[in-house]
Design a protein around this motif. Structure first.
Motif, PDB file in Angstrom:
ATOM      1  N   THR A   1       0.816  -0.915   0.045  1.00  0.00           N
ATOM      2  CA  THR A   1      -0.084  -0.052  -0.058  1.00  0.00           C
ATOM      3  C   THR A   1       0.779   1.293   0.049  1.00  0.00           C
ATOM      4  O   THR A   1       1.890   1.422   0.869  1.00  0.00           O
ATOM      5  N   ALA A   2       0.507   2.238  -0.779  1.00  0.00           N
ATOM      6  CA  ALA A   2       1.364   3.264  -0.952  1.00  0.00           C
ATOM      7  C   ALA A   2       0.814   4.338   0.205  1.00  0.00           C
ATOM      8  O   ALA A   2      -0.245   4.345   0.580  1.00  0.00           O
ATOM      9  N   ASN A   3       1.747   5.015   0.869  1.00  0.00           N
ATOM     10  CA  ASN A   3       1.541   6.174   1.704  1.00  0.00           C
ATOM     11  C   ASN A   3       1.053   5.556   3.246  1.00  0.00           C
ATOM     12  O   ASN A   3       0.505   6.542   3.900  1.00  0.00           O
ATOM     13  N   ALA A   4       1.159   4.221   3.448  1.00  0.00           N
ATOM     14  CA  ALA A   4       0.701   3.995   4.850  1.00  0.00           C
ATOM     15  C   ALA A   4       1.521   4.296   5.758  1.00  0.00           C
ATOM     16  O   ALA A   4       2.831   4.226   5.520  1.00  0.00           O
ATOM     17  N   THR A   5       1.240   4.587   6.803  1.00  0.00           N
ATOM     18  CA  THR A   5       2.201   4.841   8.071  1.00  0.00           C
ATOM     19  C   THR A   5       1.673   3.755   9.338  1.00  0.00           C
ATOM     20  O   THR A   5       2.566   4.046  10.282  1.00  0.00           O
TER      21      THR A   5
ATOM     22  N   GLN B   1       4.990  -3.460   8.762  1.00  0.00           N
ATOM     23  CA  GLN B   1       4.557  -3.466   7.419  1.00  0.00           C
ATOM     24  C   GLN B   1       4.671  -4.625   6.698  1.00  0.00           C
ATOM     25  O   GLN B   1       3.788  -5.187   6.220  1.00  0.00           O
TER      26      GLN B   1
ATOM     27  N   ASN C   1      -3.574   5.878   7.505  1.00  0.00           N
ATOM     28  CA  ASN C   1      -2.995   7.182   6.599  1.00  0.00           C
ATOM     29  C   ASN C   1      -2.433   6.743   5.457  1.00  0.00           C
ATOM     30  O   ASN C   1      -1.157   6.945   5.034  1.00  0.00           O
ATOM     31  N   THR C   2      -3.439   6.289   4.622  1.00  0.00           N
ATOM     32  CA  THR C   2      -2.916   6.014   3.184  1.00  0.00           C
ATOM     33  C   THR C   2      -3.109   6.951   2.191  1.00  0.00           C
ATOM     34  O   THR C   2      -2.869   6.721   1.089  1.00  0.00           O
ATOM     35  N   GLY C   3      -3.072   8.211   2.444  1.00  0.00           N
ATOM     36  CA  GLY C   3      -2.998   9.114   1.411  1.00  0.00           C
ATOM     37  C   GLY C   3      -4.366   9.930   1.193  1.00  0.00           C
ATOM     38  O   GLY C   3      -4.549  10.919   0.475  1.00  0.00           O
TER      39      GLY C   3
ATOM     40  N   ALA D   1      -6.220  12.179   6.510  1.00  0.00           N
ATOM     41  CA  ALA D   1      -5.719  11.585   7.756  1.00  0.00           C
ATOM     42  C   ALA D   1      -6.417  10.699   8.647  1.00  0.00           C
ATOM     43  O   ALA D   1      -7.871  10.886   8.538  1.00  0.00           O
TER      44      ALA D   1
END
Length: 174
Positions: A16-20, A36, A56-58, A61
């Motif tokens: 997943t892109a932008n996961a925090t 992750q 927080n996947t982009g 928030a």
């Protein structure tokens, strides 16, 4: 369908892109927060539903997205299972509020359980160990007060789960 053998480590991977933030539920009672791409070893044969919650996947928030996949653990599976990907979306429980945060003795949990009558509130420490479990039998809007005075200072993960979905939030005990 993914597969593996008992007592052979399996590498799970999130692309997943932008996961925090991540929370892995391996379907065997093991939860692993904040990693992750974890490795997990199943000790018994069976079919397990693995669920990955990411935030927080982009998109926005504090957005929470959940994916799940089944994995079959069998002695007849190939010797090596290198990666298991997760990509099937599951809807999340709406608006889960946890307050105050940080807290000391009590934590309030507020959410809408919809038409599901039964759900479970669970708290896990940062090693994935369950430190509190509580059943709730209600529908609609719910507010629960949890006594957390027995918890040591630190970070925790609170999870609310009903028959169809779950959602989690982090909180801090001072």
């Amino acid at each position: 369908m993914r597969s593996g053998k008992p007592n052979v480590p399996i590498q799970f991977k999130d692309n997943t892109a932008n996961a925090t933030d991540w929370l892995w539920d391996f379907g065997d009672g093991t939860l692993l927060p904040s990693v992750q791409n974890p490795t997990h070893t199943y000790t018994a044969a069976g079919t397990y539903t693995v669920t990955l919650s990411i935030s927080n996947t982009g998109v926005a928030a504090n957005c929470l997205v959940q994916y799940s996949a089944n994995i079959v653990i069998s002695n007849a599976a190939p010797d090596e299972c290198t990666y298991v990907g997760i990509n099937d979306p599951i809807p999340a429980i709406g608006d889960l509020n946890v307050y105050p945060n940080p807290t000391k003795n009590h934590l309030f949990v507020q959410w809408n359980n919809g038409a599901d009558k039964n759900c479970t509130i669970a708290i896990y420490d940062m090693l994935g160990k369950s430190v509190l479990q509580q059943s709730v039998e209600n529908t609609g809007a719910i507010t629960e007060q949890l006594d957390i005075s027995h918890l040591a200072a630190g970070s925790y993960v609170l999870m609310v789960r009903n028959a169809h979905q779950f959602i989690k939030r982090h909180f801090v005990v001072e």
